[in-house]
Design a protein around this motif. Sequence first.
Motif, mmCIF file in Angstrom:
data_model
loop_
_atom_site.group_PDB
_atom_site.id
_atom_site.type_symbol
_atom_site.label_atom_id
_atom_site.label_comp_id
_atom_site.label_asym_id
_atom_site.label_seq_id
_atom_site.Cartn_x
_atom_site.Cartn_y
_atom_site.Cartn_z
ATOM 1 N N ASN A 146 0.831 -1.210 0.000
ATOM 2 C CA ASN A 146 0.000 0.000 0.000
ATOM 3 C C ASN A 146 0.867 1.262 0.000
ATOM 4 O OD1 ASN A 146 -2.358 -1.520 0.053
ATOM 5 N ND2 ASN A 146 -2.474 -1.527 2.298
ATOM 6 N N ARG B 184 2.396 1.711 -3.422
ATOM 7 C CA ARG B 184 1.376 2.133 -4.373
ATOM 8 C C ARG B 184 1.064 3.622 -4.221
ATOM 9 N NH1 ARG B 184 -2.374 -0.686 -2.534
ATOM 10 N NH2 ARG B 184 -1.698 -2.620 -3.543
ATOM 11 N N ASP B 185 0.928 4.055 -2.984
ATOM 12 C CA ASP B 185 0.614 5.468 -2.737
ATOM 13 C C ASP B 185 1.741 6.393 -3.198
ATOM 14 O OD1 ASP B 185 -1.754 4.638 -1.637
ATOM 15 O OD2 ASP B 185 -1.084 4.809 0.453
ATOM 16 N N HIS C 167 3.840 5.538 -5.750
ATOM 17 C CA HIS C 167 4.172 5.202 -7.141
ATOM 18 C C HIS C 167 5.550 4.528 -7.256
ATOM 19 C CE1 HIS C 167 0.690 7.641 -8.082
ATOM 20 N NE2 HIS C 167 1.228 8.659 -7.424
ATOM 21 N N GLN D 74 0.792 -6.582 -4.593
ATOM 22 C CA GLN D 74 0.218 -6.071 -5.847
ATOM 23 C C GLN D 74 -1.261 -5.713 -5.699
ATOM 24 O OE1 GLN D 74 1.267 -9.193 -8.609
ATOM 25 N NE2 GLN D 74 3.228 -8.248 -9.069
#
Length: 357
Positions: free
Chosen positions: A305, A308-309, A311, A357
């Motif tokens: 997470n 993802r936040d 990038h 993922q």
Amino acid sequence: MSSDYLHFSDWGISGGGSCCPILIAGPCSAESEDQLRQVAMRLRDTGITFFRAGAWKPRTRPGAFEGAGEDALKWLGRIREEFGYRCMVEVANAKHVGLALAHKMDAVWIGSRTTVTPFAVQEIADALSGVDIPVFVKNPIHLDLELWIGAIERLRGAGIRRIGAVLRGCGGVAPGKYRNAPCWQLAIDLKQRLPVVPCLCDPSHIAGNTEYILELSQQAINLDFQGLMLEVHPNPNQALSDAKQQLTPEQCNTIIKSLKPRSTEGGDHNYQLKLDQLRLEIDQLDVTLITTLARRMKVSREIGNLKRDNHIIVLQASRWERVLAQVIAKGKKVGLDEEFVAEIYNRIHLESIRQQQ
């Protein structure tokens, strides 16, 4: 499905011994009638169940000795008449089956290079339909339980009930000191799925060197394998195929006599008490392992997470290389095998990536 197969005790065949109910031995390749006779004569007191020899040898590259073909079957027929052995050969297609049956072979085996091809196995099964002789199936040359079971099921579908499985190890897996990785778990999984099918070990092909055949044979007995398939040559140094892994008949006799039987049950009260205590400890450790793995994956999801936040790509190769090196080093300090640790952590890493993922 497993109830459709015949247990070896119902095959109507004797041989082997207390350690090894099914003992298959003989040359990798039938090179001459004299060669077969020498092996047969020197194995007379070993108590073998089947005398084996390859008539057709599937070689990796052309130009090597590829077997004597039908002549080998004629020689084996005369060996059977002279010594009373049950004789068997490897078959890879319907033509081989037809010739083996014409020469009254008592059993056949399907090699690992054939087991990987369902079309070839089905062709063999169709050719054997209605002829209930024992058929032994070696595991695929690579690690694939379903292909192995599928080959056995194709034979059962053709009406064959006396079927045996043979573990000969796997390529494509780190073999350690052996020619092929033993892949014991593959056979254990097969035994769980098809408990009636007898499982044998081919330590010759696993080892690739006679130096390791006794230790592999004993490991197989310890794991409750029902038999062994051993390659034996009167003069291994002059063998036309797989010279390093072929025993002399005398070495074969010594190995069989050296095997120590193991019981599936037994032991006195103190043994059972100690065993129960140790198994309880393992059960508790397993709970800790599962709980720790779950916590590790939870942290992996949180990392995913965060990446993802921001990038950031999931796979950080340099970080993983450092982690793997560290755990291998720590494992060595506490006596854990490097390949064992690497295999476990590579699998954990794959699941960690999936969770991120």
